[in-house]
Design a protein around this motif. Structure first.
Motif, PDB file in Angstrom:
ATOM      1  N   LEU A  40      36.542  36.620  -5.174  1.00 21.64           N
ATOM      2  CA  LEU A  40      36.652  38.010  -5.549  1.00 21.64           C
ATOM      3  C   LEU A  40      35.665  38.882  -5.660  1.00 21.64           C
ATOM      4  O   LEU A  40      35.344  38.649  -7.004  1.00 21.64           O
ATOM      5  CB  LEU A  40      38.661  38.743  -5.129  1.00 21.64           C
ATOM      6  CG  LEU A  40      39.402  37.493  -5.188  1.00 21.64           C
ATOM      7  CD1 LEU A  40      40.922  37.839  -5.072  1.00 21.64           C
ATOM      8  CD2 LEU A  40      39.445  37.558  -3.191  1.00 21.64           C
ATOM      9  N   LEU A  41      35.899  40.391  -5.372  1.00 22.71           N
ATOM     10  CA  LEU A  41      34.977  41.126  -5.702  1.00 22.71           C
ATOM     11  C   LEU A  41      35.917  41.482  -7.708  1.00 22.71           C
ATOM     12  O   LEU A  41      34.697  41.652  -8.708  1.00 22.71           O
ATOM     13  CB  LEU A  41      34.441  41.961  -5.074  1.00 22.71           C
ATOM     14  CG  LEU A  41      33.879  41.902  -4.202  1.00 22.71           C
ATOM     15  CD1 LEU A  41      33.227  43.612  -3.470  1.00 22.71           C
ATOM     16  CD2 LEU A  41      32.119  41.983  -4.799  1.00 22.71           C
ATOM     17  N   LYS A  51      44.762  42.274   3.344  1.00 23.78           N
ATOM     18  CA  LYS A  51      43.822  43.123   3.745  1.00 23.78           C
ATOM     19  C   LYS A  51      42.883  43.953   2.211  1.00 23.78           C
ATOM     20  O   LYS A  51      41.816  44.527   2.308  1.00 23.78           O
ATOM     21  CB  LYS A  51      44.696  44.112   4.280  1.00 23.78           C
ATOM     22  CG  LYS A  51      45.684  45.548   4.154  1.00 23.78           C
ATOM     23  CD  LYS A  51      46.402  45.600   5.456  1.00 23.78           C
ATOM     24  CE  LYS A  51      47.972  46.233   4.930  1.00 23.78           C
ATOM     25  NZ  LYS A  51      48.715  47.143   5.796  1.00 23.78           N
ATOM     26  N   TYR A  52      43.857  44.107   1.314  1.00 18.03           N
ATOM     27  CA  TYR A  52      43.046  44.573   0.078  1.00 18.03           C
ATOM     28  C   TYR A  52      42.223  44.054  -1.195  1.00 18.03           C
ATOM     29  O   TYR A  52      42.166  44.024  -1.799  1.00 18.03           O
ATOM     30  CB  TYR A  52      44.717  45.336  -1.113  1.00 18.03           C
ATOM     31  CG  TYR A  52      45.494  46.103  -0.380  1.00 18.03           C
ATOM     32  CD1 TYR A  52      45.452  47.464  -0.237  1.00 18.03           C
ATOM     33  CD2 TYR A  52      46.552  45.564  -0.650  1.00 18.03           C
ATOM     34  CE1 TYR A  52      45.797  48.190   0.454  1.00 18.03           C
ATOM     35  CE2 TYR A  52      46.983  46.796   0.619  1.00 18.03           C
ATOM     36  CZ  TYR A  52      47.665  47.642   0.287  1.00 18.03           C
ATOM     37  OH  TYR A  52      48.140  48.298   1.293  1.00 18.03           O
ATOM     38  N   TRP A  53      41.918  43.118  -0.617  1.00 21.23           N
ATOM     39  CA  TRP A  53      40.827  41.834  -0.802  1.00 21.23           C
ATOM     40  C   TRP A  53      39.483  41.793  -0.608  1.00 21.23           C
ATOM     41  O   TRP A  53      39.395  42.327   0.628  1.00 21.23           O
ATOM     42  CB  TRP A  53      41.762  40.460  -0.747  1.00 21.23           C
ATOM     43  CG  TRP A  53      42.419  39.664  -1.279  1.00 21.23           C
ATOM     44  CD1 TRP A  53      43.781  40.400  -2.768  1.00 21.23           C
ATOM     45  CD2 TRP A  53      43.269  38.727  -1.370  1.00 21.23           C
ATOM     46  NE1 TRP A  53      43.990  39.289  -2.393  1.00 21.23           N
ATOM     47  CE2 TRP A  53      44.619  38.498  -2.100  1.00 21.23           C
ATOM     48  CE3 TRP A  53      42.562  37.416  -0.605  1.00 21.23           C
ATOM     49  CZ2 TRP A  53      45.091  37.193  -1.306  1.00 21.23           C
ATOM     50  CZ3 TRP A  53      43.802  36.111  -0.642  1.00 21.23           C
ATOM     51  CH2 TRP A  53      45.157  36.191  -1.055  1.00 21.23           C
ATOM     52  N   SER A  54      38.741  41.747  -1.876  1.00 27.64           N
ATOM     53  CA  SER A  54      37.157  41.853  -0.741  1.00 27.64           C
ATOM     54  C   SER A  54      36.478  40.332  -1.654  1.00 27.64           C
ATOM     55  O   SER A  54      36.082  39.974  -2.743  1.00 27.64           O
ATOM     56  CB  SER A  54      36.438  43.643  -1.411  1.00 27.64           C
ATOM     57  OG  SER A  54      37.336  44.555  -0.999  1.00 27.64           O
ATOM     58  N   ASP A 101      33.556  38.347  -2.308  1.00 28.32           N
ATOM     59  CA  ASP A 101      32.427  38.147  -3.291  1.00 28.32           C
ATOM     60  C   ASP A 101      31.468  36.985  -2.283  1.00 28.32           C
ATOM     61  O   ASP A 101      30.692  37.524  -1.615  1.00 28.32           O
ATOM     62  CB  ASP A 101      32.660  38.430  -4.950  1.00 28.32           C
ATOM     63  CG  ASP A 101      30.847  38.468  -4.888  1.00 28.32           C
ATOM     64  OD1 ASP A 101      30.267  39.498  -4.587  1.00 28.32           O
ATOM     65  OD2 ASP A 101      30.636  37.476  -5.917  1.00 28.32           O
TER      66      ASP A 101
END
Length: 85
Positions: A18-19, A47-50, A52
């Motif tokens: 994740l970011l 849906k809140y995960w970004s 990387d």
């Protein structure tokens, strides 16, 4: 699953980095939110995960099993030689 097996699992499964790399408290907050009904399930939280970067296994399942067996034997020999105090 014992903790010492965790590192080997990286060879077997897709891994998403994740970011936000410090996710311990974030994960606890997500679980608390699910627990009190703020979110219905983990799908809503995702849906809140970004993401990387995505890491994929580079070996076949058969080769992974052979390596796992050898690795597991090495861990067992180490624990036999140095038993927990």
């Amino acid at each position: 699953l014992h903790f010492r097996n965790y590192h080997f699992l990286l060879f077997l499964f897709l891994l998403q980095r994740l970011l936000k790399t410090e996710t311990t408290s974030l994960g606890a907050a997500y679980l608390a939110g699910i627990g009190v009904g703020y979110w219905k399930n983990t799908d809503e939280v995702k849906k809140y995960w970004s993401v990387d970067r995505v890491f994929s296994p580079k070996i076949s399942g058969e080769k992974a099993q052979v390596l796992y067996k050898g690795w597991h034997e090495a861990v067992k020999r180490t624990l036999t030689h140095y038993p927990a105090v």
